[in-house]
Structure formats: C-alpha cells, structure tokens
Scaffold this motif. Sequence first.
Motif, short mmCIF file in Angstrom:
data_model
loop_
_atom_site.label_atom_id
_atom_site.label_comp_id
_atom_site.label_asym_id
_atom_site.label_seq_id
_atom_site.Cartn_x
_atom_site.Cartn_y
_atom_site.Cartn_z
N SER A 134 -7.72 -9.18 -0.67
CA SER A 134 -9.18 -9.13 -0.70
C SER A 134 -9.77 -10.51 -1.01
CB SER A 134 -9.65 -8.11 -1.75
OG SER A 134 -9.26 -8.52 -3.05
N TYR A 135 -11.02 -10.72 -0.53
CA TYR A 135 -11.67 -12.02 -0.74
C TYR A 135 -13.17 -11.86 -0.65
CZ TYR A 135 -13.21 -16.83 0.02
OH TYR A 135 -13.86 -18.04 -0.08
N ALA A 160 0.86 -1.19 0.00
CA ALA A 160 0.00 0.00 0.00
C ALA A 160 0.89 1.23 0.00
CB ALA A 160 -0.91 0.00 1.22
N SER A 161 0.37 2.32 -0.58
CA SER A 161 1.12 3.59 -0.57
C SER A 161 0.33 4.61 0.22
CB SER A 161 1.34 4.08 -2.00
OG SER A 161 0.10 4.30 -2.65
N SER A 207 -4.72 -0.58 -4.01
CA SER A 207 -4.86 -1.54 -5.11
C SER A 207 -3.88 -2.71 -4.98
CB SER A 207 -4.68 -0.83 -6.45
OG SER A 207 -3.39 -0.19 -6.51
N GLY A 208 -2.65 -2.43 -4.63
CA GLY A 208 -1.67 -3.52 -4.49
C GLY A 208 -2.03 -4.45 -3.36
N LEU A 246 -10.83 -4.16 2.53
CA LEU A 246 -9.84 -3.19 2.98
C LEU A 246 -10.38 -1.79 2.82
CD1 LEU A 246 -8.19 -5.59 1.14
CD2 LEU A 246 -6.36 -4.57 2.46
N ALA A 247 -10.03 -0.90 3.75
CA ALA A 247 -10.48 0.48 3.70
C ALA A 247 -9.46 1.37 4.40
CB ALA A 247 -11.85 0.63 4.36
N ALA A 248 -9.43 2.65 3.95
CA ALA A 248 -8.55 3.61 4.61
C ALA A 248 -9.02 3.80 6.05
CB ALA A 248 -8.57 4.93 3.87
#
Length: 480
Positions: A221-222, A125-126, A214-215, A202-204
């Motif tokens: 993710s599932y 993640a960035s 995205s990475g 996933l979430a900020a």
Amino acid sequence: MATSPLSSLGVGSGLPLDTLLDGLRKAENAPLAALQNRATKEQQRFTAYGTLQSGLDAVSAAAANLGKSQTYNAVKTSVTGDSFTASSKAGSGAIAGNYAISVGNLATAQVLSSEGTASRTAKLASGSGLVDITFTLGNGDTRTVSIDAGKSSLEDIVKAINADSELGVSATLMNDGSETPHRLMISADETGTESRVTSISLAAGQGASGIDLSGLESVLSYDANDAEAGGMKQIVAAENAQVTINGISVASQSNTIENAIEGVTLTLAKKTADGAAPDALRITRDDSVATSAVNNFVSAYNALQSTIRALTAYDVDAQQGAALSGDSLARRAQTQLRDAINGLAVDGMTLSSLGIKTDPTTGNLSVDNDKLNEALANNRADIEQLFAGEGGLSKRVTAAVEVFTKSDGLIKASQDGITRTLKLLETQYDQMEARIDQKMETYRTQFVQLDSFMAQMNSVSSYLTQQLSMLANLNNSDKK
C-alpha cells in the motif's frame, strides 16, 4: 505362316524407321520453336517495360521532392556545450535564430520501495479469489491489476505488474543482504510528476472469500499524502525537467522537449552547473538539402536515359536488337521528359543559370554545385518557384511521368497487351503440339504397318528361296 510381334520399329524391315520418325518430329516441331521464340521476346518486352517504369518512378520521386517547400526551407542545428542536444526534422517549421539555454533540472522517474521481507515466495494474502491492486497516477488516471490470493508472494506481484504494459509502472525485487532482505521496487515507466504513483490501494476482487489483505497492505500500500502510512516508501521523487530559453522558463514532463522552440527537439543531458553560462543553440539555413535534392533528380534522370538507351539499342554486328528496340513507347517517354524540363524560367532564372546543363550528345544532365549553391544563397525564393511552383519542374515532370506509370497508363496498357499475346501464343502452342502429336502417332502407326508388311515379305522371300534351292538340288540328283 505365323509371325512374331515386332519388338522395335524397323527390326522387321531393316529400315532406319526410328531415325526417320525422329527427323519427321524435328521438322514438325519447327513451328513450335518459332512460337516459343516469339513468346520469349514478348516476355522480354514485358520485363523491359517494368524496368522502364522503375526508372520513371525514380525520376518522379526525385521531382516530387523538389516540389516540397521543406526542401528549400531546411535548417540545421549546432550546439555549444554539453547540457543538451538539438535536432530539427524536415518540414518542422523551425526558423533560423540563436538561443541561450540553461538546464535547471532534469526530469526523473519516481521509485518506490517496500520494507524488507524474509521470503520472496511466501504468500502475503490469505483466503481465495482475486485481489485488485489499483494504482493512481499523478495525472489522475487509475490502473488496476488483479492477482490470485493464493499467488500473492513478492515474485507473483512482480510478474503480475510487469505483465501489464498499461499500468505505467514496472516492478523488480532487490536483495539488501539483511535478515529481511527482499524488497519490492516499483518504478514509474515515464519521467515527470504526471507519471508518478500517488496511491496504491488493495481490495477484494472477483470471487474473493475469506480474504485477509493485512500482510499484502503492509508491503504494497502507498499514499503520497501520508508519509507515516505503512507499505511502500518513496525513495526517488518524480521531477519535471526545467530549462530556461532566452530567459523564459519552460517545464517538461520529459527530458525530450519538443516545440518549446518551434520545430526543434531538445534532448536534455545534464544540469547546467551553478553559476555557469548558458549553452548556446544556433539554428541556421541548410541549403545542402536543396542541393542534394537537385543532384538526386539529376542522377535519377541520367539513370533513366541510360536505361532507355540500353533497352532500345541495336547491335549492328550481331544484327540483334534489345528488348524495346524499335518500340516507340520508351522513346516517347524520353522525349516527354526532355520537353518537361526544357524552357523552364522564372524571372529570367533557368536551369542553365543554376548550373544545370544538358549534354547535347547523350541528353544527360550535369550540375555545377558551386554555381547552384551560390544561387541558393542569393535567390532561394526564385529557385523554389522554378522547381516547386505552379508550372515548375516538379509538377511538369511528375505529370509527364504519370501518363506512363499510372494504374491505367501507357506502360500498363502495353503490358496488358503483351499478357494477352502470351496467352494466345500459349494456346496456339498447345493446339499445334497436340496436332503434331496426333500426326506423329499416325506416322508411327503407318511405320509399324510398313515394318510388319516388310517382315512378312522378307519371310515369304526366305521361304521361296529355300524351296527353289531344294528343287534345284533334287534336279541335280535326278541327272546323276
């Protein structure tokens, strides 16, 4: 005429004043020794009461076990076959019976795997701030763990997941040896469909800024409802255990099945082979539990008799008694326990008829286990009533013991009395020792004065002797 200070008692007088002072000290200390001896005996009595209480507690505990219904209604399990094991705890309510059991399926735990990545340490993640990873389980529960965007490598994800024992999943890394060898593996901690992961999102999170997930999503993710979605893939499906018991199908989230048969725990080991006959479970009465309880009581009772004999013994040759010799409390406890077990009867059944007899010489009990086992096989209900019923042995013995062992019982009262006596003796000892020390100091002062006076007298005597000798010599000279 000046005299020098005395450096040691008796030097001036030539008398053995130090020896005399030591003798006086020993004579004065005789009452202290008597007080110390009495305190020692009181402490021995205190310890002996503790030993007596331990023996009584052991008898009470053994009697209480005879008062439990589960002691007389115990069962044991036996299994023919190897597809499962079975157990039953005391008091579980299991009932004797026979069961045919087939294991159709073992419960399994879900395992998810990511696609391979080239690095296990590179950030996925960035941006900055936290990233929230939410797991949704098959039972509808959701659990969230947060990671720092700056620490979002595969290794960081594994550490974060495994650090939270409440997530219900565990993570590890696998190396498959390819060009992108590193795979994230996530396993449900429990078997069954309710513990499986149905989605990972996933979430900020808190403090997120410029986050690009995205990475991370491509790896983690599932969605169980979207087989084509990127991220994790299911490689082992969660399944529930399935067994058939006497023709009735039973499902379980776990391979440990409790109370499908009341009071019995089944632990599944393997699936029954196709076409094979069911394995058999047999639940039967276990009278050995009652037999052991009776023997444990007899052992505890006899141990108490031995303890009381030792604590109250008197050695005629040495003319010395044990700690509680002549003490009525131990004998009273012994008598009341004997009274508690004497005269028990239910519909003509007595302890003697069960093979439990009293030695008239020692007062010890003995058990004929063959006779006891036969009685249990034929008359278990009456035996239970004899031991566990109202007015039975269990209640009578525990009530008799409680008089002595409760927090304000006879033993505690006696020990409290001893404690008060010990404190009084300590006070008397300290006061007497102080008086003796004061008296000895007075003696020492008087001896010092005596020694000094005798030294002066000896000095005068020497002077006079010298002068008289000189006069005699002068007289002899004049005569010549």
